[in-house]
Structure formats: C-alpha cells, structure tokens
Write a protein that holds these residues in place. Structure first.
Motif: not given
Length: 320
Positions: A189-195, A229-237, A240-249
């Motif tokens: 449950l990632s709140g606003d940390h990972l969107l 395996q899955m992030a449940l964010p505070a905004h958006g859908e 599952s591509n969490v490591r890829e998303r971390v790299g993008e950020l």
C-alpha cells in the motif's frame, strides 16, 4: 495476478476538488472487522462516497477497527477526524507526520508568516504569495475535526484485515510517509510514495527535513529492495512493474536536477527557475507545489556543491 478481493482489499476512490481529482483509499475486511487506509479530504462529496461504500458493503460504523494514514497531507488526513467521530476507531500515523499535523494544520499566525516569508524570499511576488497563503488557509477547514492520533513507526507490524502488514518508513513526499507491506503476498500500500503515472511531489517546507529529495531517492532504493509484486497507490491504478517504475522516477529526478542546474547557472531566484521549469500557466494550487518542488531540487544541488546561494536585497539568488 493477485486477487485483492480474496484478501479482503477494496479500493475506495474518493473525489478531490483539484486537478488531480481523486485519491484512492483502501478498506480491508477481516474476521474482526474493517480497517481503512487513508481517509480522503473532509468535504461533502468525499464523505458521501465513504457512506455509500459502507452501505454497499453492509459496514456499520462500529465495524471499523482502525484507520491508518500514510501521511499528513490533506487528501489523506483530512477526513480522519470525521471518520473517527463516526466509527470510534483509533487513527494511526507515523510519529514524524503526527508532529507535522501540529506544525502545519494546527499552526499559529507566526507559523503562517514563516511560510509566507519562504515564498517571498525566494522571489515570489508579494501579491501572489498572499494568494498562495489564502489557499493554504482555505485548506484548514478541510482537515477538521482533528483526530486523536496513535503512533506507529518503521518496522512495526499492524493488523490490516486478517494479515500482519509491516510499516515501512518512506520519507520524501513527507518526512514521515509510511507504506504498508504484506511480504508474503508481495503487496505494498504505497500511498503517494510510488505512483504509476505521475511523480510524487517532493517539496521543501519550513520545519520539515532540509533535504527532502535526498530522502525520497533513498526511499526509492529501499523500495527497490522489497519483493513487491503489486503496488496499491493513492492515485491512479494498481501496478506490478515496481522496479521499473522506481528506475523511471530516479531518471526523472536526475533529469530534473540537470534542468534546474542549467536554468539557475547564470543566477536566478527559485521563482524564476520554477517558471522556466514548470511554465507560467499554473493554478495557485499548482504554483505552490511547483515552487516547493523547485526549492527541493535547488537545495539538493546546493548541498552537493553544484550551486551556490547568496542573498541579494530581500531575495535568495542561486547560481553555479
């Protein structure tokens, strides 16, 4: 694919009166009742959405056993007091952000002046500063009544539904931002940390950490080390591509730092840098976020010797 309903997890999408028009809160069902993660803003449409959800699931107020907040920002904290009055449930938050509730949402006139001075000293025109401050004042009504807070902190386990989740401190978006990690199922449950579609706002504020971007980048590394395996964010859908998303950020902030450095190199106020980076077609709400994010990047560069800052008259000037 993880089946959230089988784990008793329901996403409750609440409206917001901003350009970012929603916040995802989560209700988690267990044998002993329901837990809520994040509360939304305390205004009519959000309260109605909560009552509609509770009615649809047959939830009585007394069925709610705990309200957990990822951080103190108004779209997450705002309705917590109202929900506590409705349900009688305890409200949990990190100690760092519980302190920020006192400093920001229960602030005195003196604190207001400190925030206004920060904008003026960084080049924001006086009239625009007053409009920004008026917008902040209007937000105060949307976070009342204040709940009684119980503190949870990094590494602690909490019961959400029928499972034990780990509290993971992820400072950056706020000093005391926390996520909730269900290791056995790879859920965060990632709140606003990972969107998934936007980058979290990383802002410099008085009374808060002096280098929030460094905090955020460190938290991203921490997230990459978890088996998510899955992030449940505070905004958006959910994603599952969490490591890829971390790299993008991480890449986004490297590029933003280089842009800020180029714009400031010849000498500029934070407001001048902000206008160059974010443009001049921002709402008051967006200007506030853009300015404090610009300051976070400027401070990061200054602390690493890539920019210098001096005071010229009443304003600070950054330069290479």
């Amino acid at each position: 694919m993880i089946n959230l309903a089988e784990l008793g997890i329901y996403k409750v999408r609440l409206p917001l009166p901003f350009k970012l028009d929603h916040v995802n809160c989560y209700a988690i069902r267990g044998g002993q009742g329901w837990c809520i993660v994040d509360a939304g803003l305390n205004y009519g449409p959000a309260r109605e959405a909560w009552l509609d959800f509770m009615k649809s699931q047959g939830i009585k107020p007394g069925d709610v056993t705990g309200i957990y907040l990822t951080h103190y920002h108004p779209d997450h904290y705002g309705a917590a007091g109202w929900l506590q009055e409705l349900t009688g449930a305890p409200v949990y938050m990190s100690s760092l952000d519980a302190a920020m509730v006192t400093k920001v949402w229960m602030r005195s006139r003196q604190d207001r002046e400190v925030i206004g001075s920060m904008f003026r000293e960084n080049g924001v025109p006086a009239e625009l500063t007053e409009l920004i401050m008026a917008g902040l004042d209007e937000m105060l009504a949307l976070v009342r009544p204040h709940p009684r807070l119980t503190v949870v902190d990094d590494g602690q386990e909490v019961g959400l539904g029928d499972y034990r989740w780990q509290v993971v401190l992820t400072p950056g978006h706020s000093d005391g931002h926390i996520c909730f990690y269900l290791e056995g199922h790879g859920l965060l449950l990632s709140g606003d940390h990972l969107l998934p579609g936007i980058s979290s706002n990383i802002s410099l504020w008085p009374y808060a950490h002096p280098d929030p971007l460094d905090n955020f980048l460190t938290s991203l590394e921490k997230s990459a080390g978890l088996n998510i395996q899955m992030a449940l964010p505070a905004h958006g859908e959910c994603f599952s591509n969490v490591r890829e998303r971390v790299g993008e950020l991480q890449l986004h902030h490297r590029e933003r730092l280089q842009l800020v450095k180029r714009v400031a190199a010849g000498g500029a106020t934070a407001y001048q840098v902000c206008r160059k980076v974010f443009g001049d077609r921002l709402s008051l709400h967006e200007i506030r976020f853009a300015m404090t994010e610009t300051l976070a990047h400027l401070v990061y560069l200054k602390k690493r010797g890539e920019l210098q800052v001096r005071k010229s008259g009443d304003v600070y000037i950054y330069a290479a």
